[in-house]
Design an enzyme around this catalytic site. Structure first.
Site, PDB file in Angstrom:
ATOM      1  N   SER B 150      19.293   9.469  93.473  1.00  0.00           N
ATOM      2  CA  SER B 150      19.757   8.093  93.345  1.00  0.00           C
ATOM      3  C   SER B 150      19.172   7.477  92.060  1.00  0.00           C
ATOM      4  O   SER B 150      19.307   8.076  90.994  1.00  0.00           O
ATOM      5  CB  SER B 150      19.361   7.305  94.599  1.00  0.00           C
ATOM      6  OG  SER B 150      20.043   6.093  94.651  1.00  0.00           O
ATOM      7  N   ASP B 316      28.963  10.873 100.281  1.00  0.00           N
ATOM      8  CA  ASP B 316      28.305   9.797  99.540  1.00  0.00           C
ATOM      9  C   ASP B 316      29.368   8.966  98.835  1.00  0.00           C
ATOM     10  O   ASP B 316      29.963   9.407  97.855  1.00  0.00           O
ATOM     11  CB  ASP B 316      27.337  10.412  98.524  1.00  0.00           C
ATOM     12  CG  ASP B 316      26.553   9.366  97.731  1.00  0.00           C
ATOM     13  OD1 ASP B 316      26.851   8.162  97.850  1.00  0.00           O
ATOM     14  OD2 ASP B 316      25.638   9.769  96.994  1.00  0.00           O
ATOM     15  N   HIS B 349      25.097   8.637 101.172  1.00  0.00           N
ATOM     16  CA  HIS B 349      24.167   8.652 100.039  1.00  0.00           C
ATOM     17  C   HIS B 349      22.756   9.066 100.463  1.00  0.00           C
ATOM     18  O   HIS B 349      22.045   9.740  99.720  1.00  0.00           O
ATOM     19  CB  HIS B 349      24.144   7.267  99.387  1.00  0.00           C
ATOM     20  CG  HIS B 349      23.279   7.192  98.176  1.00  0.00           C
ATOM     21  ND1 HIS B 349      23.491   7.974  97.071  1.00  0.00           N
ATOM     22  CD2 HIS B 349      22.181   6.433  97.892  1.00  0.00           C
ATOM     23  CE1 HIS B 349      22.568   7.695  96.150  1.00  0.00           C
ATOM     24  NE2 HIS B 349      21.771   6.771  96.626  1.00  0.00           N
TER      25      HIS B 349
END
Lengths: 369, 369
Positions: B150, B316, B349
């Site tokens: 991320s 995601d 995610h």
């Protein structure tokens, strides 16, 4: 196509009977604000009932009284338009719990003070019950078609399931028969944003000169993102800057998409009541047509002889095609007549409100016979 | 696999030189809180630098000091684990702008008062610049690998692009080289939720006994939804009710997903600073590695001889595979060595933080030689 729809009525009707609600309470003196376009046929067999979305209203094809903007479905409703007011008598009522003239949390309770959070928690079926009472009052006992997008589509399904004798055709656009967890989650965030605002005052902000505008704006911004597709946001804004040559290294709205969202949030507070937002999103999160009918969605439709048309959009990630597909499976299992189309449109969930010529053709075709 | 990672250091280091920032300012006396696991080899050639996500911290494999929970990547880092502390010297620093010991808006400025909104707006590159200063101080001039998920992956890319001599391997998980409009929009909603809270006090809430917890909680709730897949929300919660047999027709958390979200929001405020959330999301929205390198992303990597491994997850939707694919195209165009895998994992995610055995294998394999 440029001709304006002829408004036959823009009224607020007060029900003479109390309205029973799913929560077990009943509401006295319910007012229903509605608009009508076109002419009711002598046989009263040309009625198209339009049901509006979460923050929509009865001003389908007339200017919004607060914003002055064209009606939210002006492109769809009017003489020669897909929902042709030369042929159909088109009705749309502001939903129960809203703030555009129908009874909601901002209305006065029998004690003369606003309901605020004393307003009962309502359901989608309660909204439809109010509309059915309106139809009864107007002497309409048959709908040529009922059509709704998003929360409107949920109402259309509720009408089909609970008042199966009424609609001959049912058009459900970008909706679901059961609110999924992700949408419940987004709805909860919106409500939390509102109730976190000290100006909310436990809902009793009417007349105090303060309203939870900041919280309501945040709720609207979060929701607004879910109405659009990632691709449309990229197409419309991308990473373009707002009236500046470079990033400011600050917290102003450097990006166009930030400026746009802030504007969406702020302008929403000028036209919508925060408590109405709480009640209407609560009704949506409660919506589960299968649960209402013993757990099997197909059973919701067994009493209906209507024709169904189910429409989804390929870029809608809030009410994705998969939800429509589940609905269509249930309709098929119930033996209903159903057509189903996933339209390709770039705008995400909001596609039902925007320029999607294929939607015009599907709607016009479904209404043609 | 149950053996705990050996902490070699848990320190806060103060930089002796001012840290120059992308905004043009520089920060004096920057403190960098970091943890290290394992043993630095005599040749100093076994360093794995882990970069954390938006609200992560340096406690990769040690209990969080405020929550007592295991480190956020405890499953990945330790003796015999994919990032094997028997072999590697693993470093992770709290990012600049955060609130777990590194300098951020809650830190004291040279005038002895908290920076609050006087803290300069920082970028992802500034965060990495601080880490490079840490590496310099520790006498480390080569990274066996840098790995981040991320926002951590964005730092990894920034390191690869701007300090190409440092990393020999770069692993980028569930990230992007350019923040897309939809993510900018979600980040803006989070910031608006915080700044709408009167307790935010223009950021000067330190020491007042009031903090914008309500706004921060709303920001966290909205963000949290984006970290999960629709399917995982449905699997985990569906429409199940929270400790009750039926809906209450009220605004309590009737649904488990509502209760879960409220808990996520409230508990977040116990461990995170609202201003840090503003600054870190601002850094993310500003992130555009292509723009930093003349508009062509491939040019960002031309100076790098490192091997890249890019990983995305099929569920995601916040940093979808498409973003990784664009990055991989650019890496290929630059002539870099790159492997790319889209892993199938149900968690959205957050998959990079959760039990995804395939991720373990990819990470262990990429680090093996």
């Amino acid at each position: 196509m440029a001709t304006a729809a002829v408004i036959a009525a823009s009224e607020v009707l007060e029900l003479t009977e109390p309205l029973p609600l799913d929560c077990g309470q009943q509401l006295e003196g319910v007012r229903i604000a509605y608009e009508a376009y076109g002419t009711l046929s002598p046989a009263r067999d040309n009625v198209v009932l339009i049901q509006h979305a979460t923050t929509g209203d009865q001003h389908v094809a007339s200017p919004h009284p607060k914003t002055g903007k064209p009606g939210w479905w002006d492109r769809m409703v009017g003489p020669g338009k897909p929902i042709d007011t030369d042929r159909f008598f088109v009705l749309c009522a502001n939903v129960l719990g809203s703030c555009m003239g129908s009874t909601g949390p901002g209305s006065l309770a029998p004690d003369g003070k606003p309901y605020a959070m004393r307003f009962p928690v309502i359901t989608i079926r309660d909204m439809v019950r109010a509309q059915v009472a309106l139809l009864d009052t107007l002497g309409i006992d048959k709908l040529y078609c009922v059509v709704g997008g998003s929360m409107g589509g949920m109402q259309s399904l509720s009408l089909a399931a609970n008042w199966p004798h009424l609609p001959e055709r049912i058009m459900v656009i970008a909706a679901t028969a059961t609110m999924p967890a992700q949408n419940i989650a987004f709805q909860e965030v919106g409500r939390q944003a509102i109730t976190a605002d000290p100006n909310w005052q436990q809902g009793a902000y009417y007349g105090t000169g303060k309203a939870p505008d900041a919280g309501l704006a945040v709720a609207r911004m979060a929701a607004h993102i879910t109405y659009l597709s990632e691709a449309s946001l990229t197409e419309k804004f991308g990473r373009r800057l707002q009236d500046r040559a470079s990033k400011t290294f600050g917290f102003d709205a450097d990006f166009q998409v930030e400026s746009y969202l802030r504007h969406q949030g702020a302008s929403f507070t000028n036209r919508f009541d925060a408590n109405s937002y709480l009640y209407i999103t609560r009704a949506m999160s409660y919506f589960d047509l299968a649960e209402e009918h013993g757990g099997l969605l197909a059973d919701a439709f067994r009493a209906s002889d209507a024709r169904f048309c189910v429409i989804s959009f390929d870029t809608d990630w809030l009410y994705p095609t998969e939800l429509s597909r589940k609905l269509v499976h249930a309709l098929n299992a119930s033996g209903a007549q159903v057509s189903f189309v996933e339209l390709s449109a770039p705008f995400g969930h909001d596609s039902f409100l925007l320029e999607v010529p294929a939607l015009d053709r599907v709607i016009a075709g479904f209404l043609s016979r």
